[in-house]
Design an enzyme around this catalytic site. Structure first.
Site, PDB file in Angstrom:
ATOM      1  N   CYS A  74       0.828  -1.203   0.000  1.00 41.41           N
ATOM      2  CA  CYS A  74       0.000   0.000   0.000  1.00 41.41           C
ATOM      3  C   CYS A  74       0.865   1.255   0.000  1.00 41.41           C
ATOM      4  CB  CYS A  74      -0.992  -0.032   1.154  1.00 41.41           C
ATOM      5  SG  CYS A  74      -2.306   1.190   0.961  1.00 41.41           S
ATOM      6  N   HIS A 110      -3.783  -4.782   0.375  1.00 41.90           N
ATOM      7  CA  HIS A 110      -3.199  -5.266   1.628  1.00 41.90           C
ATOM      8  C   HIS A 110      -3.291  -6.790   1.681  1.00 41.90           C
ATOM      9  CE1 HIS A 110      -2.638  -1.493   3.910  1.00 41.90           C
ATOM     10  NE2 HIS A 110      -3.618  -1.049   3.144  1.00 41.90           N
ATOM     11  N   GLU A 169      -2.105  -8.704   3.825  1.00 45.51           N
ATOM     12  CA  GLU A 169      -2.297  -9.108   5.232  1.00 45.51           C
ATOM     13  C   GLU A 169      -3.745  -8.965   5.675  1.00 45.51           C
ATOM     14  OE1 GLU A 169      -1.198  -6.255   4.227  1.00 45.51           O
ATOM     15  OE2 GLU A 169      -1.539  -4.645   5.675  1.00 45.51           O
TER      16      GLU A 169
END
Lengths: 250, 191
Positions: free
Chosen positions: B76, B173, B175
């Site tokens: 990001c 993202h 994650e």
């Protein structure tokens, strides 16, 4: 194509999930971590945790809970309730919250939105607005829905966006817990007034209510609580139904 | 050991949590020595470009990061910082990628928040991905360029991922992108 988001909301009191009707009459709805994991596995697009007690004593419990949630789920989540200062927000973000949601404190001190946005970016500031229809106007209510500010939601939503809010979470108090569908009109009013995403909340009673919301408004996301907690509507079934009806859904 | 670069502000913990779920040890650090000796490096991202670059310069990491030889993953804002310049706070960035980071045009809903499908996926990061929906949160984007290895469509087509030599970067993202994101992180860790 960007998908419409389905967001289960978990109201947290003393470390447990609770659900009330029109902001009162709370019932226990389970362990938040277990529920969060279940929803993530079922395809929830995000989660929202609202600490509805939000007293200072409960802050530590909340921070510990946020750390556990962050460790155990792999989708974004928002934490709200009782955030009054940049420090309150920072503590929750550093504990793993992707976004924080602010309500009364933002209304009483709009600079708070700017402070948090400047520090952590607009994307992590959700401004929650509780709305109630009074004398031909959707008014902003603060203080957990107890205080009528007399201010129309449009004026406040615009100001919040100007201050750097990343999203608006709009809850119709009239519809909350009533399971009679989302209040589409205020959602459209706010969507037309701001250029940030609007999450609609309050009133989901069946899968058709989500379809009506996405079909008739520009809401980016729909938030619901009770309907998911008691397994009346399972997220995979809801998403399958919306996909079949051409709503862009993950 | 994986080094997750800390530069104030951001939610570095979420990347570490994701690595923990994959059973991989990581250290959150701004120490140049640890970063240089790490097996892999992740530059995460939440925050604004100006403040982030300020912190990176303060810690002397602007000289270190572009010269890393091990696999580096920017996420990001981390991806945007690896570019040459960002319109956000009018910021000179690290210059690994010869790209300018641009704000989404007015008149649309911005930030681009939510799950969007990535297309034209190339190379190693995207093997064995079943569902191509990943989670985005951003107001600025990297245009499609020669280093683009995945695209996404929102208002216009933009770079969902870029790669150059040992530098990998995603606008979304991983994650926070459920099982798909976990697989992408796994792919990076296996490089």
């Amino acid at each position: 194509m960007l998908k419409k988001r389905i967001i289960p909301c978990l109201d947290i009191k003393d470390g447990r999930t609770v659900k009330g009707t029109q902001f009162v009459d709370l019932k226990d709805a389970g362990d938040p971590i277990a529920l969060a994991q279940k929803y993530a596995a079922q395809g929830a697009d995000e989660l929202v945790f609202l600490d509805i007690t939000a007293t200072i004593e409960n802050r530590k419990t909340l921070v510990e809970l946020v750390k556990k949630i962050a460790a155990s789920i792999n989708i974004p989540f928002t934490v709200g309730g009782g955030i009054r200062t940049l420090e309150d927000a920072a503590l929750l973000i550093r504990s793993g919250a992707d976004k924080i949601s602010i309500n009364s404190a933002a209304y009483n001190n709009p600079e708070l939105i700017k402070e948090i946005a400047n520090h952590f970016g607009s994307q992590c500031v959700v401004v929650a607005i509780d709305a109630k229809y009074i004398d031909n106007s959707w008014n902003v209510f603060t203080n957990g829905g107890r205080t009528d500010t007399g201010c129309n939601i449009i004026a406040w939503a615009k100001k919040a966006a100007d201050q750097g809010a990343g999203e608006i979470l709009l809850t119709s108090m009239d519809n909350d817990g009533a399971r009679s569908g989302f209040a589409i009109e205020p959602v459209n009013e706010v969507c037309n007034a701001v250029s940030i995403p609007v999450i609609a909340s309050g009133g989901a009673g069946c899968k058709e209510d989500f379809y009506a919301l996405f079909q008739n408004s520009n809401a980016s996301a729909a938030l619901a609580a009770g309907i998911f907690h008691y397994d009346q509507l399972q997220i995979p079934r809801l998403k399958e139904y919306l996909k079949t009806n051409q709503i862009p859904i993950r | 050991m994986i080094a997750i670069i800390q530069y104030g502000g951001g939610n570095t913990g979420s990347v570490q949590n994701a690595l923990n779920r994959l059973g991989v040890h990581s250290i959150i650090t701004s120490d140049a020595g640890i970063i240089q000796s790490a097996e892999k490096v992740i530059l995460p991202g939440v925050g604004a470009a100006g403040a982030a670059m300020q912190a990176i310069r303060r810690d002397g990491l602007d000289k270190i990061i572009p010269n890393l030889k091990q696999p580096v993953l920017g996420i990001c804002l981390g991806m945007q910082l690896l570019c040459k310049y960002s319109e956000e706070n009018n910021t000179t960035c690290l210059g690994v990628f010869d790209a300018r980071v641009i704000k989404f045009p007015e008149g649309y809903i911005v930030p681009h928040i939510g799950w969007n499908n990535i297309e034209n996926t190339k190379r190693i990061l995207f093997s064995e991905i079943a569902d191509k929906n990943t989670y985005f949160v951003h107001s600025y984007y990297v245009p499609v360029c020669t280093d683009t290895v995945a695209t996404c469509q929102y208002i216009l087509p933009f770079s969902a991922a870029i790669q150059k030599n040992n530098f990998y970067a995603t606008q979304f993202h991983p994650e926070k992108s459920g099982d798909t994101g976990e697989q992408i992180l796994k792919n990076f860790l296996e490089i």
